[in-house]
Design a protein around this motif. Sequence first.
Motif, PDB file in Angstrom:
ATOM      1  N   GLU A  60       0.844  -1.175   0.000  1.00  0.00           N
ATOM      2  CA  GLU A  60       0.000   0.000   0.000  1.00  0.00           C
ATOM      3  C   GLU A  60       0.887   1.235   0.000  1.00  0.00           C
ATOM      4  O   GLU A  60       2.049   1.183   0.409  1.00  0.00           O
ATOM      5  CB  GLU A  60      -0.907  -0.001   1.233  1.00  0.00           C
ATOM      6  CG  GLU A  60      -1.808  -1.236   1.321  1.00  0.00           C
ATOM      7  CD  GLU A  60      -2.553  -1.321   2.639  1.00  0.00           C
ATOM      8  OE1 GLU A  60      -2.187  -0.552   3.556  1.00  0.00           O
ATOM      9  OE2 GLU A  60      -3.477  -2.136   2.758  1.00  0.00           O
ATOM     10  N   CYS A  61       0.350   2.352  -0.450  1.00  0.00           N
ATOM     11  CA  CYS A  61       1.157   3.568  -0.528  1.00  0.00           C
ATOM     12  C   CYS A  61       1.790   3.934   0.807  1.00  0.00           C
ATOM     13  O   CYS A  61       2.918   4.391   0.861  1.00  0.00           O
ATOM     14  CB  CYS A  61       0.293   4.734  -1.020  1.00  0.00           C
ATOM     15  SG  CYS A  61      -0.057   4.663  -2.785  1.00  0.00           S
ATOM     16  N   GLY A  62       1.078   3.725   1.884  1.00  0.00           N
ATOM     17  CA  GLY A  62       1.612   4.096   3.189  1.00  0.00           C
ATOM     18  C   GLY A  62       2.625   3.128   3.757  1.00  0.00           C
ATOM     19  O   GLY A  62       3.183   3.367   4.822  1.00  0.00           O
ATOM     20  N   SER A  63       2.877   2.010   3.070  1.00  0.00           N
ATOM     21  CA  SER A  63       3.805   1.011   3.607  1.00  0.00           C
ATOM     22  C   SER A  63       5.248   1.512   3.586  1.00  0.00           C
ATOM     23  O   SER A  63       6.006   1.288   4.520  1.00  0.00           O
ATOM     24  CB  SER A  63       3.698  -0.290   2.804  1.00  0.00           C
ATOM     25  OG  SER A  63       2.411  -0.856   2.914  1.00  0.00           O
ATOM     26  N   CYS A  64       5.633   2.173   2.508  1.00  0.00           N
ATOM     27  CA  CYS A  64       7.031   2.592   2.341  1.00  0.00           C
ATOM     28  C   CYS A  64       7.258   4.041   2.748  1.00  0.00           C
ATOM     29  O   CYS A  64       8.313   4.389   3.260  1.00  0.00           O
ATOM     30  CB  CYS A  64       7.461   2.395   0.888  1.00  0.00           C
ATOM     31  SG  CYS A  64       7.312   0.685   0.328  1.00  0.00           S
ATOM     32  N   HIS A  65       6.288   4.903   2.490  1.00  0.00           N
ATOM     33  CA  HIS A  65       6.378   6.308   2.890  1.00  0.00           C
ATOM     34  C   HIS A  65       4.992   6.741   3.341  1.00  0.00           C
ATOM     35  O   HIS A  65       3.976   6.098   3.022  1.00  0.00           O
ATOM     36  CB  HIS A  65       6.871   7.178   1.735  1.00  0.00           C
ATOM     37  CG  HIS A  65       6.065   7.033   0.479  1.00  0.00           C
ATOM     38  ND1 HIS A  65       4.781   7.526   0.335  1.00  0.00           N
ATOM     39  CD2 HIS A  65       6.371   6.419  -0.696  1.00  0.00           C
ATOM     40  CE1 HIS A  65       4.325   7.248  -0.868  1.00  0.00           C
ATOM     41  NE2 HIS A  65       5.262   6.559  -1.519  1.00  0.00           N
ATOM     42  N   GLY A  66       4.950   7.825   4.120  1.00  0.00           N
ATOM     43  CA  GLY A  66       3.656   8.309   4.572  1.00  0.00           C
ATOM     44  C   GLY A  66       2.771   8.672   3.395  1.00  0.00           C
ATOM     45  O   GLY A  66       3.246   8.953   2.293  1.00  0.00           O
TER      46      GLY A  66
END
Length: 727
Positions: A428-434
Amino acid sequence: MKLNTLLVISTLIMITAAGCRESMPDGIPGDLDTEEPCSYCHGAPPQSPHSQISNCYICHPSTVDTDNSILIGSGFHIDGVKQYIDIHPEEWEDPARHGYTFYEDTVYCQDCHGLSYDGGDSGSSCNDCHIDYIPDWKTDCTFCHGGTDNQQGSPPEGVHGETLPSDQHVGAHTVHVMESLSHNGWDCTLCHNIEYSSFADPGHIEGVQGAEVELSSEAGVAAAYDRETASCGAIYCHGNGDKSGATVIWTSPDPMTCDSCHGNPPPFPHTPLTDCVLCHDSTVTDTNDVDLSGKTHIDGILQTSLPDTCNECHGSEANAAPPVSTTGSSFTSDIAVGAHQTHMQGGSLSGGIKCGSCHVVPGQVDEGTHNDGNADVVFSSFASQGGLSPEWNSSTEQCDSVYCHGAGLRGGTNTLPAWTTVDGTQTECGSCHGNPPPSTHSSFTGCYLCHLSTVDSEGNILVDSGTHIDGTVQAEGDIHPEGWDDLTQHGYTFYEDTVYCQDCHGLSYDGGDSGSSCNDCHIDYIPDWKTDCTFCHGGTDNQQGSPPEGVHGETLYSDKEVGAHTAHLEEGDFHNAWNCSLCHTDYSSFDDSGHIDLTGGAEMIFSPIAGSSAAYNQANATCSLIYCHGNGKTDSDDIFWTSSTSMDCGSCHSSIPGELSGKHKKHKENNCSECHSSVVNPNDTIKDKSLHINKSIEVSFSGGGTYSSSNRSCSDLVGDCHGTEDW
């Protein structure tokens, strides 16, 4: 007469024996000095091919007695004829009688039947009986041994009728000479390295214990058979293929499998793959059975044919990444499979990556440690971007400090994803960066405005563009909506989220990653825009920067952002112009820390002159306990900041002396200027505004006199006032 003649001849022989000794043929080892008279003329028994049985009476019963003495009276001894009879005992035809005797003493038979058993002196050929059973009995091995499990002549049976594999004479003969799952039938010469054409060949039957084991070179140069332990040692054909050989028990009942001789698969440096046909297609079939037709298994040569492509050992037709793994696993919960396909095929966040991103791809299958059973994880420079030091932790099954999972980014909720968790929860987008990233990044979630080549207007990653997770942060495009030049667009947005601007323009707004400095436009309006307060607020009634206008264009007195600012910042009837620091922190630049912090209006931080208890209520826009609006002795009640009512002397303290503190009521007929001549004019206007609202009670008599603030007393007053009095 005949008897007398024999006696005379015998006597003559004995008398002349000493003289005949030297002239006797070498083949007659007679000894005239012994007490055995038989040996005077012939051996006792004679040398081969005569039987070496010393009981002469068995074959010569008419000539020799049971005690081996000559039956002189028979007249058959030394009569020019060899008298002998059928020496075979009763039931001699049974192999258990004459056969076994033959194995123990072949000469015994040859004495009578000749060296080739065709009759000899007896005139009775062994063929007469044996041919009835097996016509080629001399050359057919099964006449003496074998013929039960096989027709090569390999036991069982043994020559003495042995049938049990636990018997050395039987052992694993049949397993060797018959075709099995692992080999073609071996020839007897593998272990008995002399090939006899007939049972009567010299050396074949020597009366020794069992058959001679003379291993051929195929069995190994150091191969040997130990009769004591019934074991073969240093045997190539039971080794692991490296010619060093192994030791096996000849009579062991244990069945042989692939890993009896070599591992299945063999240990490193052999690959852990069990699909043998991949590298040994001339030896093994597609079903992993030994291909006996090629006769290449256990032939002294290790036939290998290395795979041409990676997915012959792991992966599938789609790509070379598992599944399947080299051990045949297809489960993502298996570390050898894990998220390989997620990486290779990509998904909604990125395209597939190449094997070389995490592994050293060999030039050929047997290069280096490629086949050691461990998939070495060696990250490429792609994973270490930003000065990272990526590592693979096999115990936790996680990649640590890898660029591609956000180790160098901010706000990611899962930068250490579990390799064997492949359920979509880690992509998901929030997995690697906010989403969005924290700190200096804008809190705006319309990512496409800044990342046009990476994200579409719906927030979906443009995977085909190849710009997501490529080592570069693409910040491009006009992220500002239409009309952004208008203060009501970008100015108001700035007040709501200063970080939004700093993400692109830098912490000091001099360009940052965008390369576009805010100076480029702002300097055209106010050269010192960073330090000139009126760039953001004020500038209408005053130039100190005090509203109106407010930062959102507020101009009404009733707006909390405006209120009584001008009344305070400009000189009034009762005071000089106040500095902003009376109620606020005095900043030197708009971007000073704490100046713009989105707390909802400007912070009220009163200076000492306002009083230590002074407070401002944002909700109802009131100041309370303010010295500067108090009566000089106590601080004020609530003062409405947005009230437009004009103020006079009575707004803070009573304008009627009798209502004031102390002895004011006795001076109600006096003008304020008589006792406060330095502050107030006779017409009740403020004379010196610096002495008014200065946290000091200024007493100065217009007619002369002295006031002591320490004991609060008046003295030496001039005129019709009074003498010394305590206030």
